[in-house]
Design a protein around this motif. Structure first.
Motif, PDB file in Angstrom:
ATOM      1  N   ALA A 267       1.317  -0.720  -0.005  1.00 17.33           N
ATOM      2  CA  ALA A 267       0.502   0.035   0.024  1.00 17.33           C
ATOM      3  C   ALA A 267       0.729   1.234   0.155  1.00 17.33           C
ATOM      4  O   ALA A 267       2.070   1.166   0.781  1.00 17.33           O
ATOM      5  CB  ALA A 267      -0.836  -0.204   1.459  1.00 17.33           C
ATOM      6  N   PRO A 268       0.800   2.517  -0.673  1.00 17.55           N
ATOM      7  CA  PRO A 268       0.926   3.223  -0.536  1.00 17.55           C
ATOM      8  C   PRO A 268       1.879   3.721   1.061  1.00 17.55           C
ATOM      9  O   PRO A 268       0.642   4.288   1.584  1.00 17.55           O
ATOM     10  CB  PRO A 268      -0.268   4.371  -1.530  1.00 17.55           C
ATOM     11  CG  PRO A 268      -0.345   4.111  -2.319  1.00 17.55           C
ATOM     12  CD  PRO A 268      -0.590   2.517  -1.538  1.00 17.55           C
ATOM     13  N   ASP A 269       3.081   4.246   0.801  1.00 16.65           N
ATOM     14  CA  ASP A 269       2.993   5.166   2.257  1.00 16.65           C
ATOM     15  C   ASP A 269       3.461   4.170   3.685  1.00 16.65           C
ATOM     16  O   ASP A 269       3.698   4.080   4.528  1.00 16.65           O
ATOM     17  CB  ASP A 269       2.081   6.102   2.754  1.00 16.65           C
ATOM     18  CG  ASP A 269       2.663   7.468   1.774  1.00 16.65           C
ATOM     19  OD1 ASP A 269       3.244   7.675   0.935  1.00 16.65           O
ATOM     20  OD2 ASP A 269       1.140   7.819   1.765  1.00 16.65           O
TER      21      ASP A 269
ATOM     22  N   GLU B 169      20.357  -4.042  -1.554  1.00 16.51           N
ATOM     23  CA  GLU B 169      21.316  -3.866  -0.919  1.00 16.51           C
ATOM     24  C   GLU B 169      21.951  -2.119  -0.098  1.00 16.51           C
ATOM     25  O   GLU B 169      21.987  -1.983  -1.612  1.00 16.51           O
ATOM     26  CB  GLU B 169      22.617  -4.271  -1.889  1.00 16.51           C
ATOM     27  CG  GLU B 169      24.238  -4.167  -1.437  1.00 16.51           C
ATOM     28  CD  GLU B 169      24.817  -5.192  -1.932  1.00 16.51           C
ATOM     29  OE1 GLU B 169      25.876  -4.248  -2.376  1.00 16.51           O
ATOM     30  OE2 GLU B 169      24.470  -5.540  -3.050  1.00 16.51           O
ATOM     31  N   ASP B 170      21.743  -2.354   0.580  1.00 18.23           N
ATOM     32  CA  ASP B 170      22.043  -1.065   1.814  1.00 18.23           C
ATOM     33  C   ASP B 170      20.900  -0.175   0.911  1.00 18.23           C
ATOM     34  O   ASP B 170      21.839   1.042   0.498  1.00 18.23           O
ATOM     35  CB  ASP B 170      23.601  -0.741   1.346  1.00 18.23           C
ATOM     36  CG  ASP B 170      23.999   0.154   2.319  1.00 18.23           C
ATOM     37  OD1 ASP B 170      23.330   0.369   3.242  1.00 18.23           O
ATOM     38  OD2 ASP B 170      24.863   0.879   2.142  1.00 18.23           O
ATOM     39  N   PRO B 171      20.162  -0.037   1.105  1.00 18.42           N
ATOM     40  CA  PRO B 171      18.728   0.721   1.042  1.00 18.42           C
ATOM     41  C   PRO B 171      19.612   1.907   2.160  1.00 18.42           C
ATOM     42  O   PRO B 171      18.995   1.755   3.086  1.00 18.42           O
ATOM     43  CB  PRO B 171      17.875   0.516   0.294  1.00 18.42           C
ATOM     44  CG  PRO B 171      17.632  -0.483   1.618  1.00 18.42           C
ATOM     45  CD  PRO B 171      19.080  -1.376   1.328  1.00 18.42           C
ATOM     46  N   ALA B 172      18.822   3.202   1.618  1.00 14.28           N
ATOM     47  CA  ALA B 172      18.770   4.270   2.045  1.00 14.28           C
ATOM     48  C   ALA B 172      17.297   4.229   3.082  1.00 14.28           C
ATOM     49  O   ALA B 172      16.170   4.069   2.248  1.00 14.28           O
ATOM     50  CB  ALA B 172      18.932   5.693   1.406  1.00 14.28           C
ATOM     51  N   PRO B 173      17.301   4.521   4.317  1.00 12.56           N
ATOM     52  CA  PRO B 173      16.014   4.168   4.390  1.00 12.56           C
ATOM     53  C   PRO B 173      14.941   5.704   4.499  1.00 12.56           C
ATOM     54  O   PRO B 173      15.823   6.806   3.905  1.00 12.56           O
ATOM     55  CB  PRO B 173      16.611   4.680   6.172  1.00 12.56           C
ATOM     56  CG  PRO B 173      17.984   5.765   6.614  1.00 12.56           C
ATOM     57  CD  PRO B 173      18.659   4.473   4.871  1.00 12.56           C
ATOM     58  N   GLY B 174      14.418   5.473   4.233  1.00  8.31           N
ATOM     59  CA  GLY B 174      13.202   6.717   3.923  1.00  8.31           C
ATOM     60  C   GLY B 174      12.291   6.324   2.742  1.00  8.31           C
ATOM     61  O   GLY B 174      12.142   5.088   2.285  1.00  8.31           O
ATOM     62  N   PRO B 175      11.996   7.365   1.969  1.00  9.33           N
ATOM     63  CA  PRO B 175      11.317   6.936   1.241  1.00  9.33           C
ATOM     64  C   PRO B 175      11.713   6.037  -0.181  1.00  9.33           C
ATOM     65  O   PRO B 175      13.183   6.327  -0.269  1.00  9.33           O
ATOM     66  CB  PRO B 175      10.709   8.754   0.225  1.00  9.33           C
ATOM     67  CG  PRO B 175      10.968   9.701   1.439  1.00  9.33           C
ATOM     68  CD  PRO B 175      12.239   8.942   1.709  1.00  9.33           C
ATOM     69  N   LEU B 176      11.454   5.453  -0.576  1.00 13.22           N
ATOM     70  CA  LEU B 176      11.405   4.118  -1.841  1.00 13.22           C
ATOM     71  C   LEU B 176      10.246   4.000  -2.736  1.00 13.22           C
ATOM     72  O   LEU B 176       8.972   3.751  -2.175  1.00 13.22           O
ATOM     73  CB  LEU B 176      11.682   3.188  -1.212  1.00 13.22           C
ATOM     74  CG  LEU B 176      11.819   1.383  -1.583  1.00 13.22           C
ATOM     75  CD1 LEU B 176      13.711   1.766  -2.495  1.00 13.22           C
ATOM     76  CD2 LEU B 176      12.227   0.320  -1.236  1.00 13.22           C
ATOM     77  N   ARG B 177      10.285   4.024  -3.613  1.00 13.01           N
ATOM     78  CA  ARG B 177       9.522   4.130  -4.930  1.00 13.01           C
ATOM     79  C   ARG B 177       9.899   3.152  -5.812  1.00 13.01           C
ATOM     80  O   ARG B 177      11.133   2.945  -6.390  1.00 13.01           O
ATOM     81  CB  ARG B 177       9.656   5.242  -5.664  1.00 13.01           C
ATOM     82  CG  ARG B 177       9.102   5.329  -7.357  1.00 13.01           C
ATOM     83  CD  ARG B 177       8.558   6.194  -7.807  1.00 13.01           C
ATOM     84  NE  ARG B 177       9.518   7.019  -8.262  1.00 13.01           N
ATOM     85  CZ  ARG B 177      10.038   8.571  -7.810  1.00 13.01           C
ATOM     86  NH1 ARG B 177       9.584   9.608  -7.465  1.00 13.01           N
ATOM     87  NH2 ARG B 177      11.137   8.361  -8.690  1.00 13.01           N
ATOM     88  N   LEU B 178       8.912   2.250  -5.902  1.00 16.83           N
ATOM     89  CA  LEU B 178       9.203   0.739  -6.431  1.00 16.83           C
ATOM     90  C   LEU B 178       8.166   0.884  -7.810  1.00 16.83           C
ATOM     91  O   LEU B 178       7.097   1.377  -7.883  1.00 16.83           O
ATOM     92  CB  LEU B 178       8.365   0.077  -6.068  1.00 16.83           C
ATOM     93  CG  LEU B 178       9.034  -0.896  -4.856  1.00 16.83           C
ATOM     94  CD1 LEU B 178       7.943  -1.412  -3.866  1.00 16.83           C
ATOM     95  CD2 LEU B 178       9.941  -2.052  -4.568  1.00 16.83           C
ATOM     96  N   VAL B 179       8.820   0.299  -9.212  1.00 15.09           N
ATOM     97  CA  VAL B 179       8.163   0.874 -10.684  1.00 15.09           C
ATOM     98  C   VAL B 179       8.311  -0.465 -11.704  1.00 15.09           C
ATOM     99  O   VAL B 179       9.548  -1.061 -11.182  1.00 15.09           O
ATOM    100  CB  VAL B 179       9.399   2.352 -11.100  1.00 15.09           C
ATOM    101  CG1 VAL B 179       9.076   2.893 -12.319  1.00 15.09           C
ATOM    102  CG2 VAL B 179       9.510   3.321  -9.981  1.00 15.09           C
TER     103      VAL B 179
END
Length: 192
Positions: free
Chosen positions: A61-63, A133-143
């Motif tokens: 779900a978004p957010d 692998e080592d993603p930055a915390p915070g918003p993540l957009r899946l496309v």
């Protein structure tokens, strides 16, 4: 004689008026949808959803807030049995870095092609669940990008971060179907 003629005329008129018409009866008429026939498009034929590990078939779900070590998977349906259909799926983290889901991108010098989706009227999961692998915390957009011709990971990686937004990708590849969902990755060690 005049009365007999009038009676015969009235009887003939009654037979003519009471005779069933050859047209369809009530509720049996035909109709035409407005706008004419719908064109077959990728957006109508192919559906893509993103899922988190341990969530079953429920789409993200978004957010939604997810742990930093969450795994991501893709489910799809492909009703197009006439032409090939290809998928690129990636995540862009808060630093603007791209993390590939499909295809797997294992070497920096490789340009892996998009994944061909087999026709399927039922929702079908791609086999792998990918942990970033080592993603930055915070918003993540899946496309997800669905195309008729295969693309390579370098087609997307060569773009600047602002060129990887769904709107920019649609402008660059207008024939593609581009969908996205944005979630939030929690800090490592914290629970969402």
């Amino acid at each position: 004689v005049g009365g007999a003629a009038a009676a015969a005329l009235a009887a003939g008129l009654a037979v003519f008026m009471l005779r069933p018409s050859p047209g369809p009866g009530p509720g049996q008429g035909t109709w035409t949808a407005r706008g004419g026939p719908a064109a077959a498009t990728l957006g109508r034929s192919v559906g893509i959803t993103f899922h988190g590990s341990g969530m079953g078939a429920a789409p993200l779900a978004p957010d939604m807030v997810l742990p930093a070590d969450a795994g991501f998977g893709v489910r799809y349906r492909n009703l197009d049995t006439r032409e090939p259909v290809y998928l690129l799926a990636f995540a862009q983290d808060a630093r603007g870095e791209v993390h590939w889901l499909y295809p797997a991108h294992l070497r920096e010098d490789a340009n892996e092609p998009s994944v061909r989706l087999a026709p399927s009227a039922e929702a079908r999961a791609l086999e792998e669940v990918v942990v970033l692998e080592d993603p930055a915390p915070g918003p993540l957009r899946l496309v997800s990008m669905v195309t008729r011709a295969p693309l390579g990971v370098k087609d997307v990686e060569s773009l600047p971060p602002e060129g990887r937004t769904p709107e920019a990708l649609r402008r660059r590849w207008p024939e593609a179907t581009v969908e996205s969902v944005s979630v939030v990755l929690a800090e490592a060690g914290s629970t969402p």
